[in-house]
Design an enzyme around this catalytic site. Structure first.
Site, PDB file in Angstrom:
ATOM      1  N   ASP A  78       0.820  -1.202   0.000  1.00  0.00           N
ATOM      2  CA  ASP A  78       0.000   0.000   0.000  1.00  0.00           C
ATOM      3  C   ASP A  78       0.863   1.265   0.000  1.00  0.00           C
ATOM      4  OD1 ASP A  78      -2.506   1.267   0.105  1.00  0.00           O
ATOM      5  OD2 ASP A  78      -2.462   1.407   2.294  1.00  0.00           O
ATOM      6  N   HIS A  79       0.468   2.262  -0.764  1.00  0.00           N
ATOM      7  CA  HIS A  79       1.079   3.592  -0.758  1.00  0.00           C
ATOM      8  C   HIS A  79       2.610   3.581  -0.881  1.00  0.00           C
ATOM      9  CE1 HIS A  79      -2.354   6.195  -0.215  1.00  0.00           C
ATOM     10  NE2 HIS A  79      -2.842   5.341   0.664  1.00  0.00           N
ATOM     11  N   GLY A 123      -6.631   7.802   8.519  1.00  0.00           N
ATOM     12  CA  GLY A 123      -6.489   7.964   9.959  1.00  0.00           C
ATOM     13  C   GLY A 123      -7.712   8.498  10.677  1.00  0.00           C
ATOM     14  N   GLY A 132      -8.959   5.450   3.238  1.00  0.00           N
ATOM     15  CA  GLY A 132      -9.535   6.108   4.406  1.00  0.00           C
ATOM     16  C   GLY A 132     -10.903   5.561   4.746  1.00  0.00           C
ATOM     17  N   ASN A 160     -10.528   0.121   1.501  1.00  0.00           N
ATOM     18  CA  ASN A 160      -9.421   0.019   2.460  1.00  0.00           C
ATOM     19  C   ASN A 160      -9.868   0.314   3.889  1.00  0.00           C
ATOM     20  OD1 ASN A 160      -8.003  -0.238   0.080  1.00  0.00           O
ATOM     21  ND2 ASN A 160      -6.449   1.279   0.602  1.00  0.00           N
ATOM     22  N   THR A 185      -7.042   2.019   9.967  1.00  0.00           N
ATOM     23  CA  THR A 185      -7.031   2.657  11.285  1.00  0.00           C
ATOM     24  C   THR A 185      -7.940   1.936  12.273  1.00  0.00           C
ATOM     25  OG1 THR A 185      -6.550   4.797  10.286  1.00  0.00           O
ATOM     26  CG2 THR A 185      -7.418   4.818  12.520  1.00  0.00           C
TER      27      THR A 185
END
Length: 294
Positions: free
Chosen positions: A81-82, A180, A208, A229, A232
């Site tokens: 991811d990312h 987050g 997010g 996704n 958090t």
């Protein structure tokens, strides 16, 4: 089966659901995340950041995902991811990941296209799926921070050009979500999603996801979101449980008595999310599809 993002999202498109992509923050939580998917009869995407992959070990993550996919007879994707560095992406592919994301959202549009295209060219040689990103998602994740005023929504016209020019297998879009976010819920821009979905013919991705109101998820699914996704919420759930358990335990008590409840708590979150992601309230759409293909 240990499989790819392209394959699980293809099935999701056919039957109108979204695939849960859950961030593993440590190795301990991973088996129960996969067991949750097995119990729900659904595929699962296990995601790691670059730093988590290095902390746990790429080979260890690949081994667990492969073995459990076979043992539990469930479709498992292992996704980076990312990632912003080509070397990190190459390492994940070379060590057995089946899916990667190149995050070029911070780059000028043409540079994002060029660098994403290079990742696609390398990954596709090895049968690995690629997710790209267009627009900027707010909040903070793994040290990447975007201020609210710096958020840029995905432009549908740019999305068409980006997908055509890069050959990505999925596209992460910015429609108002934040990394987050867990103390409040986001008002997603559904009208923008509908515009993008109308002109882009590949699976769309929500980042997010913890901050998305669950009542909105079915509409997101019905408008092309095929990867969702969640990170958090798992982290917060595991840590809160750990704080409770470790705070009351004797120092010589076996660690598993504290860790297992943390993993079980994460498992319940994954089960709950998958239940929504399978779009059970969208059964009318599924019935229409089944009638169409018969």
């Amino acid at each position: 089966m240990y499989t790819t993002l392209k394959e699980v999202t293809r099935k999701a498109e056919e039957l109108n659901y979204t695939v849960g992509a859950f961030n593993a923050h440590n190795l301990e939580m991973l088996p129960d995340m996969i067991r949750a998917a097995k119990e729900q009869g659904a595929p699962i995407i296990i995601q790691t950041s670059v730093d988590t992959a290095k902390y746990i070990g790429h080979e260890n993550l690949v081994a667990v995902c492969k073995s459990m996919a076979t043992k539990e007879m469930v479709d498992v994707v292992l996704h980076l991811d990312h990632a912003r560095d080509f070397n990190d992406i190459k390492e994940a592919i070379d060590k057995g990941y089946t899916s990667v994301m190149f995050d070029g959202s911070h780059l000028p549009f043409k540079e994002n296209i060029m660098k994403t295209s290079a990742v696609v060219e390398y990954a596709h040689k090895y049968g690995v799926s690629v997710e790209g990103e267009l627009g900027t998602i707010g909040g903070t994740e793994e040290g990447i921070h975007v201020e609210e005023d710096d958020k840029v929504y995905t432009d549908p016209r740019d999305a068409v050009e980006f997908v055509k020019s890069t050959g990505v297998d999925a596209l992460a879009i910015a429609i108002g979500t934040n990394h987050g976010q867990y103390k409040s819920k986001t008002e997603v821009n559904l009208s923008l999603l509908k515009e993008i979905s109308a002109v882009v013919d590949i699976p769309l991705v929500i980042h997010g996801g913890t901050g998305v109101n669950e009542k909105d998820i079915h509409e997101l699914i019905d408008n092309g979101i095929r990867k969702f996704n969640v990170g958090t919420e798992l982290l917060v759930t595991w840590t809160k449980t750990a704080k409770d358990k470790f705070g009351e335990t004797k120092v010589d008590k076996s660690l598993r008595h504290n860790i297992i409840p943390c993993n079980n708590a994460v498992k319940e979150v994954v089960r709950h999310k998958i239940d929504i992601f399978m779009n059970k309230e969208g059964h009318i759409n599924n019935a229409k599809y089944l009638q169409k293909v018969r």
